[in-house]
Design an enzyme around this catalytic site. Structure first.
Site, PDB file in Angstrom:
ATOM      1  N   GLY A  10      29.169 -19.395 -69.227  1.00 56.76           N
ATOM      2  CA  GLY A  10      27.911 -19.864 -69.223  1.00 56.76           C
ATOM      3  C   GLY A  10      27.030 -18.778 -69.000  1.00 56.76           C
ATOM      4  CE  LYS A  32      37.867 -26.839 -67.642  1.00 53.00           C
ATOM      5  NZ  LYS A  32      38.410 -27.491 -66.650  1.00 53.00           N
ATOM      6  CD1 TRP A  42      26.222 -29.632 -72.257  1.00 50.17           C
ATOM      7  CD2 TRP A  42      26.427 -31.118 -70.900  1.00 50.17           C
ATOM      8  NE1 TRP A  42      27.071 -30.188 -72.654  1.00 50.17           N
ATOM      9  CE2 TRP A  42      27.131 -31.320 -72.104  1.00 50.17           C
ATOM     10  CE3 TRP A  42      26.352 -32.279 -70.145  1.00 50.17           C
ATOM     11  CZ2 TRP A  42      28.288 -32.523 -72.154  1.00 50.17           C
ATOM     12  CZ3 TRP A  42      27.288 -33.543 -70.182  1.00 50.17           C
ATOM     13  CH2 TRP A  42      28.242 -33.655 -71.356  1.00 50.17           C
ATOM     14  N   GLY A  45      15.982 -28.486 -67.961  1.00 54.44           N
ATOM     15  CA  GLY A  45      14.926 -27.707 -67.403  1.00 54.44           C
ATOM     16  C   GLY A  45      14.583 -26.450 -67.579  1.00 54.44           C
ATOM     17  N   GLY A  46      14.873 -25.451 -66.999  1.00 60.84           N
ATOM     18  CA  GLY A  46      14.703 -24.060 -67.320  1.00 60.84           C
ATOM     19  C   GLY A  46      14.919 -22.938 -66.025  1.00 60.84           C
ATOM     20  CD  GLU A 113      12.604 -28.689 -63.717  1.00 62.68           C
ATOM     21  OE1 GLU A 113      13.825 -29.191 -63.123  1.00 62.68           O
ATOM     22  OE2 GLU A 113      12.962 -27.805 -64.578  1.00 62.68           O
ATOM     23  CG  ASP A 213      38.838 -25.347 -63.410  1.00 69.27           C
ATOM     24  OD1 ASP A 213      39.585 -26.397 -62.893  1.00 69.27           O
ATOM     25  OD2 ASP A 213      38.826 -25.230 -64.586  1.00 69.27           O
ATOM     26  CG  HIS A 234      19.102 -34.495 -61.963  1.00 73.09           C
ATOM     27  ND1 HIS A 234      18.273 -35.517 -62.237  1.00 73.09           N
ATOM     28  CD2 HIS A 234      18.570 -33.442 -62.224  1.00 73.09           C
ATOM     29  CE1 HIS A 234      17.121 -34.984 -62.894  1.00 73.09           C
ATOM     30  NE2 HIS A 234      17.330 -33.608 -62.926  1.00 73.09           N
ATOM     31  NE  ARG A 303      16.617 -31.743 -59.318  1.00 75.12           N
ATOM     32  CZ  ARG A 303      17.079 -30.715 -60.055  1.00 75.12           C
ATOM     33  NH1 ARG A 303      18.295 -30.272 -59.805  1.00 75.12           N
ATOM     34  NH2 ARG A 303      16.424 -30.425 -61.132  1.00 75.12           N
ATOM     35  CG  HIS A 364      22.377 -32.013 -61.542  1.00 69.67           C
ATOM     36  ND1 HIS A 364      22.386 -32.110 -63.007  1.00 69.67           N
ATOM     37  CD2 HIS A 364      21.161 -31.031 -61.110  1.00 69.67           C
ATOM     38  CE1 HIS A 364      21.557 -30.994 -63.447  1.00 69.67           C
ATOM     39  NE2 HIS A 364      20.933 -30.474 -62.361  1.00 69.67           N
ATOM     40  NE  ARG A 406      20.562 -26.424 -58.351  1.00 72.68           N
ATOM     41  CZ  ARG A 406      20.018 -26.747 -59.295  1.00 72.68           C
ATOM     42  NH1 ARG A 406      18.958 -26.129 -60.184  1.00 72.68           N
ATOM     43  NH2 ARG A 406      20.053 -27.929 -60.059  1.00 72.68           N
ATOM     44  CB  SER A 411      20.858 -23.357 -60.529  1.00 68.81           C
ATOM     45  OG  SER A 411      20.423 -24.131 -61.531  1.00 68.81           O
TER      46      SER A 411
END
Ligand code: SIN
Length: 545
Positions: A10, A32, A42, A45-46, A113, A213, A234, A303, A364, A406, A411
């Site tokens: 990522g 993996k 995925w 948001g941003g 947000e 993992d 979420h 959230r 989430h 968060r 993130s």
């Protein structure tokens, strides 16, 4: 030059790989599935950030929003340092090829947000993660010092001295999923960037690779894990039973979408019809939202509050979902701003800007993780000292930034800041190469697993336990029940694990069951409700319901 193995592809893993390779180090990125199969890809948001370093007021507001969202549990020093670095990392991403959305006048288009007091989110329509993943993968693929290794499932870390975490790690055993052989990836340093553990819950916004993992490997190797009780749900994933989970970005609420339950929707529609009959302006839906009973910020509260409000509403009404309404947003070019969401809704016969969207909360983000210091070094369980040569970045790490909840779009920011710090640390202090032997994987006398049915059954039972007993609202009784079940499940899984050659199914199940157990244990250790941890047995008399 050092050889670094990064597990995970990522934003955190790829950014660190690019920085290290640019500085002359050799990097293997083990992942993996395909490189793009990450939670980053995925993310809709941003990245929350203030670009202009002289904008002290803007930065202070971002800090205060983060602290408020974290419900008193953030490490303020960490929050301040990450937000101070945010602008520089946005510029780095742009230099690596990421294209953030711009206004017609050429300035960056900022989104908002839940929990943010202003617009400060860099984004690329409603597919920011995809754009970041695209740019970083292109850069990494072209780099001759980066080896991208898809279909490579990390199994366990290799310790430099077996059984002695204080000597650190020397690589990773992985399952090559093409040959089904266990391979040894030797490394002078290992960076875990494996994301979270959303697959522990039935409804999740995470991809299927999110099985904890890295966290499980680090724990088994003797690294500290923190704050695992804080699992972020979420508030708005599309309610489409039996279909692949789909996030409805909070940025939609940022432009004015409002959450209504059946009753609120009916009342609002009636009020609109009355207004039209009497040639008046139809009312906004905001005043009809059940979320106002939980926070004056309504649908734009943080959230934890919004997800809990929906959970309570669904439990009280017995309905399967609440609605996100957008039909009043006639001034917003919704399909242009949110093309991914618009196209996905079409598949279910829904039109963005017209139909109420059925939504439910979904697992989430894992707020806790491997405890790391300011440069991303993992700590040892035994003595609270950094574990040599082991680093964790992104969702798998717990830096202290997010506290108990968060803030949206913090993130990817935390991930890129810590990826940069780890890379810089390794560039400034290249790890001494490991000259010892790398022990072989313990393959003797192991058979291929003949029956996968028990594993599939165990995973279903694990997910069902976590979903039923360890959700948004918890109780001591339910947590203890989960604890007993997970203890037994872990014992059963261990028996299969010790007797069989690894497969993806058993590796993931072993990791999920361990993390599930750690989440439950940490939830039972909490002595107060804060942010995402809400146990009805800890409700104080003066606490709002
Ligand atoms: C969203 O787009 O709602 C998700 C953003 C995030 O989790 O930070």
């Amino acid at each position: 030059m050092a050889h670094v193995v990064i597990v995970g592809s990522g934003i955190a893993g790829l950014f660190a790989a690019c920085r290290l390779a640019d500085a002359g180090h050799h990097v293997t990125v083990a992942t993996k599935k395909r490189t793009k199969d990450s939670s980053t890809n995925w993310a809709q948001g941003g990245i929350a950030a203030i670009l202009d370093k002289t904008n002290e007021q803007g930065m202070e507001a971002h800090i205060q929003d983060t602290l408020r969202s974290g419900d008193g549990k953030c490490d303020e020093r960490v929050v301040r340092s990450i937000i101070a670095e945010a602008g520089a990392r946005i510029l780095d991403l742009i230099q690596l090829g990421v294209e953030f959305e711009k206004e017609q006048d050429g300035t960056f288009a900022m989104a908002q947000e839940g929990g943010h007091s202003t617009k400060r989110i860099f984004h690329a329509k409603d597919a920011t993660g995809k754009e970041i993943e695209r740019a970083l993968s292109v850069y990494a693929t072209k780099h001759d010092r980066i080896q991208l290794r898809p279909n490579t499932l990390a199994i366990d870390l290799i310790q430099r001295e077996h059984g002695d975490p204080s000597q650190g790690v020397a690589g990773v055993w992985c399952l090559d999923q093409q040959t089904q052989e266990v391979i040894t990836l030797e490394a002078d340093a290992v960076i875990l960037a494996t994301g979270g553990v959303g697959c522990l819950w039935k409804q999740t916004t995470n991809p299927s690779v999110a099985t904890g993992d890295g966290l499980a490997m680090a724990y088994r190797t003797g690294a500290c894990v923190d704050n695992l009780a804080f699992i972020q749900f979420h508030p708005t994933s599309l309610s489409a039973p039996g279909q692949r989970p789909f996030l409805i970005s909070e940025a939609l609420r940022g432009v004015g979408a409002v959450l209504l339950d059946d009753e609120g929707l009916a009342s609002w529609q009636e009020a609109c019809a009355d207004a039209i009959d009497s040639h008046q302006e139809p009312p906004a839906p905001d005043g009809f939202s059940f979320t106002l009973n939980h926070s004056p910020d309504g649908s734009m509260a943080t959230r934890d509050i919004v997800a809990r409000a929906i959970d309570q509403q669904l439990k009280t009404s017995g309905k399967h979902h609440v609605y996100l309404v957008t039909s009043h947003l006639t001034d917003v070019p919704l399909t242009t701003k949110f093309p991914t969401i618009s196209q996905r809704l079409k598949k279910d016969g829904l039109t963005l800007g017209v139909d109420p969207i059925p939504v439910v909360p979904a697992a989430h983000y894992m707020v806790g993780g491997v405890r790391v210091d300011d440069i991303g070094r993992a700590y040892q369980q035994l003595n609270d000292e950094p574990m040599p040569h082991l680093f964790a970045i992104g969702e798998v790490a717990c830096t202290g930034m997010h506290g108990a909840n968060r803030l949206a779009s913090n993130s990817l920011l935390e991930a890129v800041v810590y990826a940069n710090r780890v890379a810089q640390h390794l560039i400034d202090n290249p790890p001494e190469p490991y000259e010892g032997n790398h022990p072989a994987w313990r393959a003797d006398g192991l058979d291929r697993l003949r029956e996968h049915a028990p594993i599939i059954h165990d995973r279903a039972s694990l997910v069902s336990t976590m979903t039923q007993e360890v959700g948004i609202v918890r109780s001591n009784q339910r947590l203890r029940r989960a604890q007993r079940r997970l203890e037994l499940l872990n014992q059963e899984i261990d028996l299969i694990w010790k007797a069989s050659l690894p497969s993806r199914a058993i590796v993931e199940l072993r990791n999920l069951a361990l993390i599930g157990h750690l989440v439950v244990n940490n939830a039972l250790e909490q002595t107060e409700n804060a942010g995402l941890h809400y146990n009805v047995d800890l409700i104080k008399d003066d606490m709002p319901e």
